[in-house]
Design a protein around this motif. Structure first.
Motif, PDB file in Angstrom:
ATOM      1  N   ASN A 232       0.853  -1.180   0.000  1.00 31.55           N
ATOM      2  CA  ASN A 232       0.000   0.000   0.000  1.00 31.55           C
ATOM      3  C   ASN A 232       0.897   1.240   0.000  1.00 31.55           C
ATOM      4  O   ASN A 232       1.806   1.349   0.826  1.00 31.55           O
ATOM      5  CB  ASN A 232      -0.900   0.008   1.230  1.00 31.55           C
ATOM      6  CG  ASN A 232      -1.748  -1.246   1.337  1.00 31.55           C
ATOM      7  OD1 ASN A 232      -2.406  -1.632   0.382  1.00 31.55           O
ATOM      8  ND2 ASN A 232      -1.711  -1.898   2.492  1.00 31.55           N
ATOM      9  N   VAL A 233       0.631   2.158  -0.922  1.00 34.17           N
ATOM     10  CA  VAL A 233       1.494   3.322  -1.093  1.00 34.17           C
ATOM     11  C   VAL A 233       0.691   4.613  -1.062  1.00 34.17           C
ATOM     12  O   VAL A 233      -0.291   4.772  -1.789  1.00 34.17           O
ATOM     13  CB  VAL A 233       2.276   3.248  -2.433  1.00 34.17           C
ATOM     14  CG1 VAL A 233       3.146   4.489  -2.608  1.00 34.17           C
ATOM     15  CG2 VAL A 233       3.127   1.987  -2.489  1.00 34.17           C
ATOM     16  N   VAL A 234       1.127   5.533  -0.203  1.00 32.48           N
ATOM     17  CA  VAL A 234       0.632   6.906  -0.220  1.00 32.48           C
ATOM     18  C   VAL A 234       1.802   7.794  -0.631  1.00 32.48           C
ATOM     19  O   VAL A 234       2.893   7.705  -0.066  1.00 32.48           O
ATOM     20  CB  VAL A 234       0.098   7.349   1.153  1.00 32.48           C
ATOM     21  CG1 VAL A 234      -0.193   8.851   1.155  1.00 32.48           C
ATOM     22  CG2 VAL A 234      -1.159   6.570   1.507  1.00 32.48           C
ATOM     23  N   LEU A 235       1.585   8.629  -1.627  1.00 28.54           N
ATOM     24  CA  LEU A 235       2.610   9.549  -2.109  1.00 28.54           C
ATOM     25  C   LEU A 235       2.162  10.977  -1.850  1.00 28.54           C
ATOM     26  O   LEU A 235       1.143  11.429  -2.382  1.00 28.54           O
ATOM     27  CB  LEU A 235       2.850   9.339  -3.608  1.00 28.54           C
ATOM     28  CG  LEU A 235       3.827  10.290  -4.303  1.00 28.54           C
ATOM     29  CD1 LEU A 235       5.216  10.223  -3.680  1.00 28.54           C
ATOM     30  CD2 LEU A 235       3.898   9.993  -5.801  1.00 28.54           C
ATOM     31  N   LEU A 236       2.912  11.685  -1.008  1.00 25.87           N
ATOM     32  CA  LEU A 236       2.672  13.098  -0.763  1.00 25.87           C
ATOM     33  C   LEU A 236       3.609  13.885  -1.665  1.00 25.87           C
ATOM     34  O   LEU A 236       4.825  13.704  -1.608  1.00 25.87           O
ATOM     35  CB  LEU A 236       2.950  13.450   0.701  1.00 25.87           C
ATOM     36  CG  LEU A 236       2.256  12.599   1.779  1.00 25.87           C
ATOM     37  CD1 LEU A 236       2.639  13.102   3.168  1.00 25.87           C
ATOM     38  CD2 LEU A 236       0.747  12.610   1.587  1.00 25.87           C
TER      39      LEU A 236
END
Length: 256
Positions: free
Chosen positions: A133-137
């Protein structure tokens, strides 16, 4: 490590003053991993003499190409931006060490400031392919200087911060870190060093210790550990070479 001359497949303005350079792979580049970089040489002459260190942005093994995302900020990068399809460019690489992440972790928070998005896109691709799972800010000065979100895989959750609020929310990309303190198993950043220091203070205040790494960017003459031009100091005032020991270092070992 020997240099190679590789053929340019495409070199186009992607957004703002940022270009996407696509180059035919060599065998050495095909074995690269996210976090590594190459030295690109703008000219066959001695003017300019030195190469420009640039993160590998993506590798496309089916098309046997790799790409570099770069700003035009000086004479060398301007010369590179004028190179055309079928021209050959001299490179050395891959250099540096891959991002040292825990493959058993599930949730990854990636934080990109400005051109720091360049290596994190490929890292995100690799994580998604491994069912993570990846969140990119992503932080940028304004909408004009924002990496095109359509270029990202749809499985990546993205949040945008701009200095002027012209896209996403107004503020600094580090403002969003606290929202993920109970979600992130690991954190990886790339961007200006002032962003790393700010992020380290925020992460240190988490209830649980979360491993955090930063990819450092610095001008260098050789990329091979000879010139010491890319040396940075850690929390103990010990010199670390970005080209051989990095570019990825843990935030605690750099800032405490």
């Amino acid at each position: 490590m020997d240099s190679e001359k590789l053929e340019i497949v495409d070199n186009s303005n992607l957004y703002g003053n940022t270009y996407l350079l696509t180059i035919k792979q060599s065998e050495s580049i095909s074995n690269a991993s996210p976090g590594q970089f190459v030295m690109l040489f703008p000219s066959e002459s001695y003017e300019p003499l030195l190469g420009r260190p640039m993160s590998i942005h993506r590798i496309n093994n089916s098309e046997k190409t790799f790409s570099v995302l770069y700003h035009t900020i000086g004479r060398g990068t301007l010369m590179i931006s004028k190179m055309k399809k079928s021209d050959c460019i001299k490179i050395i690489g891959p250099l540096g060490s891959p991002i040292p992440y825990n493959r058993k972790a599930d949730n990854f928070l990636l934080i990109a400031g400005g051109i720091g998005v360049a290596p994190l896109v490929w890292f995100a691709d690799e994580l998604i392919s491994s069912k993570k799972n990846v969140v990119l800010l992503i932080g940028a000065r304004d909408k004009k200087n924002l990496f095109p979100l359509k270029k990202l895989q749809e499985e990546i959750e993205v949040e945008v911060m701009t200095d002027d609020g012209s896209e996403g929310e107004k503020g600094f990309v580090t403002d969003k870190i606290i929202d993920y303190k109970d979600w992130a198993d690991e954190i990886c950043l790339c961007g200006p060093e002032v962003m790393f220091e700010s992020a380290n203070k925020i992460i240190n205040a988490f209830d649980n210790q979360v491993p955090a790494y930063a990819l450092f960017e610095k001008e260098m003459a050789c990329g091979l550990g000879i010139c010491y031009g890319c040396a940075i100091k850690d929390k103990n005032n010990k010199a670390r070479l970005i080209c051989t020991k990095g570019p990825t270092f843990s935030l605690p070992e750099m800032y405490g």
